[in-house]
Design a protein around this motif. Structure first.
Motif, PDB file in Angstrom:
ATOM      1  N   VAL A 307      50.072  28.110 -19.012  1.00  0.00           N
ATOM      2  CA  VAL A 307      49.442  29.405 -18.769  1.00  0.00           C
ATOM      3  C   VAL A 307      50.171  30.496 -19.533  1.00  0.00           C
ATOM      4  CG1 VAL A 307      48.677  28.723 -16.455  1.00  0.00           C
ATOM      5  CG2 VAL A 307      50.836  29.977 -16.728  1.00  0.00           C
ATOM      6  N   TYR A 308      49.435  31.584 -19.743  1.00  0.00           N
ATOM      7  CA  TYR A 308      50.007  32.820 -20.259  1.00  0.00           C
ATOM      8  C   TYR A 308      50.039  33.822 -19.112  1.00  0.00           C
ATOM      9  CZ  TYR A 308      50.126  37.521 -22.096  1.00  0.00           C
ATOM     10  OH  TYR A 308      50.449  38.840 -22.301  1.00  0.00           O
ATOM     11  N   PHE A 309      51.140  34.609 -19.042  1.00  0.00           N
ATOM     12  CA  PHE A 309      51.255  35.619 -17.989  1.00  0.00           C
ATOM     13  C   PHE A 309      51.914  36.865 -18.552  1.00  0.00           C
ATOM     14  CE2 PHE A 309      53.288  37.676 -14.333  1.00  0.00           C
ATOM     15  CZ  PHE A 309      52.242  37.676 -13.412  1.00  0.00           C
ATOM     16  N   SER A 310      51.327  38.022 -18.274  1.00  0.00           N
ATOM     17  CA  SER A 310      51.942  39.294 -18.652  1.00  0.00           C
ATOM     18  C   SER A 310      52.676  39.870 -17.456  1.00  0.00           C
ATOM     19  CB  SER A 310      50.879  40.289 -19.129  1.00  0.00           C
ATOM     20  OG  SER A 310      51.471  41.572 -19.306  1.00  0.00           O
ATOM     21  N   ALA A 311      53.955  40.170 -17.632  1.00  0.00           N
ATOM     22  CA  ALA A 311      54.755  40.754 -16.557  1.00  0.00           C
ATOM     23  C   ALA A 311      54.776  42.275 -16.613  1.00  0.00           C
ATOM     24  CB  ALA A 311      56.189  40.226 -16.630  1.00  0.00           C
ATOM     25  N   LYS A 312      54.100  42.842 -17.579  1.00  0.00           N
ATOM     26  CA  LYS A 312      54.185  44.284 -17.802  1.00  0.00           C
ATOM     27  C   LYS A 312      53.703  45.066 -16.577  1.00  0.00           C
ATOM     28  CE  LYS A 312      53.103  47.892 -21.162  1.00  0.00           C
ATOM     29  NZ  LYS A 312      54.538  48.177 -21.384  1.00  0.00           N
ATOM     30  N   GLY A 313      54.585  45.906 -16.043  1.00  0.00           N
ATOM     31  CA  GLY A 313      54.248  46.743 -14.911  1.00  0.00           C
ATOM     32  C   GLY A 313      54.180  46.023 -13.581  1.00  0.00           C
ATOM     33  N   LYS A 314      54.571  44.759 -13.533  1.00  0.00           N
ATOM     34  CA  LYS A 314      54.412  43.966 -12.310  1.00  0.00           C
ATOM     35  C   LYS A 314      55.733  43.668 -11.601  1.00  0.00           C
ATOM     36  CE  LYS A 314      50.250  41.714 -14.062  1.00  0.00           C
ATOM     37  NZ  LYS A 314      49.610  40.444 -14.481  1.00  0.00           N
TER      38      LYS A 314
END
Length: 364
Positions: A307-314
């Protein structure tokens, strides 16, 4: 999609862990603004609820620029005005070779000290700092921003702790930087003052090894440095790499350089790959080449999914709140003193024992 849901839950968990409030006032000053890392350090402390009291630099223009940026803090003409004040902490990004001596003066005036990396350029400076910490009981903190200020890197902690990729057995990392030589001060090109490329930007990589491997000890097996393309700067180095192994058997290979091409939209494509027995995580910290100039990307592969996951702002950045709490309560939630100094020592060792190359395939 089970893995993606797990990552969302882990990000929320990480954000909650760092969602604390500073209830006791905390005041700090800045002294020595030679590297722009001081701006992110000041911003982090302000965001955490600290109050900037004083700004000191030998160059009044540098002090004025920082005051104008944050619109707070009083410019003072002497370092002694800060040392004799009632502030809790002094932060610096002074020339690296001067950070050790400044830190000792700060601790001896009963204040905590926060340095940009690299905190030392020699082992003698480090040993003197260790003795000062023992003598005063004050904290000597180092802002290793490539882990502490990257949400993807912070989320990687939770992924490891959850066991999603099994047992960690290797880290690989790259830390390319854009040179922009015409913007650099003279000290930047002096290895005596900046410590060399492995001591400087390589320290980020080594700190990550100790942290992710949960190790207190490691050995530098091999390291190299070179000046491949900038002979006008003499002994300065534009490339370095190293191989290390921890006492727990986790190995690392990393490379750093000053060769980010102008076509890249950010200052460097910094990456870390965590290799586990049941999967791996790749952190693309600052960009995803040809896709987006935003950072905070994770590519996670397990036995079941990719999977791809964006952690930006999380996830958020919890380091500065944790550091303030540690200074106030004598705890070590942000980073232990032992870890702080060991990462610096290994970076110096990697630098000191590095093979020097003059060109590809030829040793100096």
């Amino acid at each position: 999609m089970a893995l993606l849901n797990q990552l969302e839950e882990l990000a929320q968990e990480a954000a909650r862990a760092g969602d604390t409030e500073i209830t006791v006032p905390f005041a700090f000053s800045v002294a020595g603004l030679d590297h722009p890392h001081i701006y992110s350090m000041v911003q982090g402390l302000l965001n955490a609820g600290a109050q900037l009291m004083h700004i000191y630099d030998r160059n009044l223009d540098q002090a004025s620029a920082l005051q104008q940026k944050f619109r707070t803090g009083k410019i003072v003409s002497e370092l002694s005005q800060i040392l004799q004040s009632e502030v809790d902490l002094v932060a610096t990004s002074i020339v690296p070779s001067e950070r050790g001596a400044l830190g000792i003066r700060v601790l001896e005036h009963e204040k905590h000290f926060l340095s940009a990396k690299a905190p030392f350029t020699t082992m003698a400076q480090l040993h003197a700092a260790e003795e000062a910490v023992r003598r005063t009981g004050k904290k000597w903190a180092v802002f290793y921003s490539e882990r502490l200020a990257v949400e993807a890197a912070l989320l990687a902690d939770n992924i490891l702790q959850e066991g999603l990729i099994g047992d960690l057995f290797q880290l690989t990392g790259s830390g390319p930087h854009r040179l922009q030589a015409d913007t650099r001060p003279n000290w930047f090109f002096d290895p005596v003052k900046n410590g060399g490329i492995l001591c400087d930007i390589g320290s980020h990589q080594i700190e990550q090894l100790l942290h992710y491997a949960r190790s207190k000890e490691a050995e530098v097996l091999h390291s190299k440095v070179a000046n491949y393309a900038h002979p006008q700067y003499g002994a300065w180095q534009d490339f370095g790499d190293a191989t290390l192994v921890t006492n727990t058997g986790v190995s690392q290979y990393f490379r750093v350089d000053w060769f980010t091409p102008d076509g890249l939209r950010v200052w460097g494509d910094g990456r870390t790959v965590l290799h586990g027995t049941n999967g791996f995580v790749e952190l693309r910290k600052y960009t995803d080449v040809a896709r987006t100039a935003e950072g905070e990307h994770l590519y996670v592969v397990t036995d079941q999914e990719e999977v791809y996951f964006s952690a930006k702002g999380k996830v958020g950045i919890s380091y500065f709140k944790q550091l303030i709490t540690d200074c106030q309560q004598g705890t070590e939630s942000a980073m232990s003193q032992e870890h702080t100094f060991r990462a610096a020592a290994l970076a110096i060792q990697a630098q000191e024992q590095a093979i020097s190359l003059t060109k590809v395939g030829e040793k100096r």
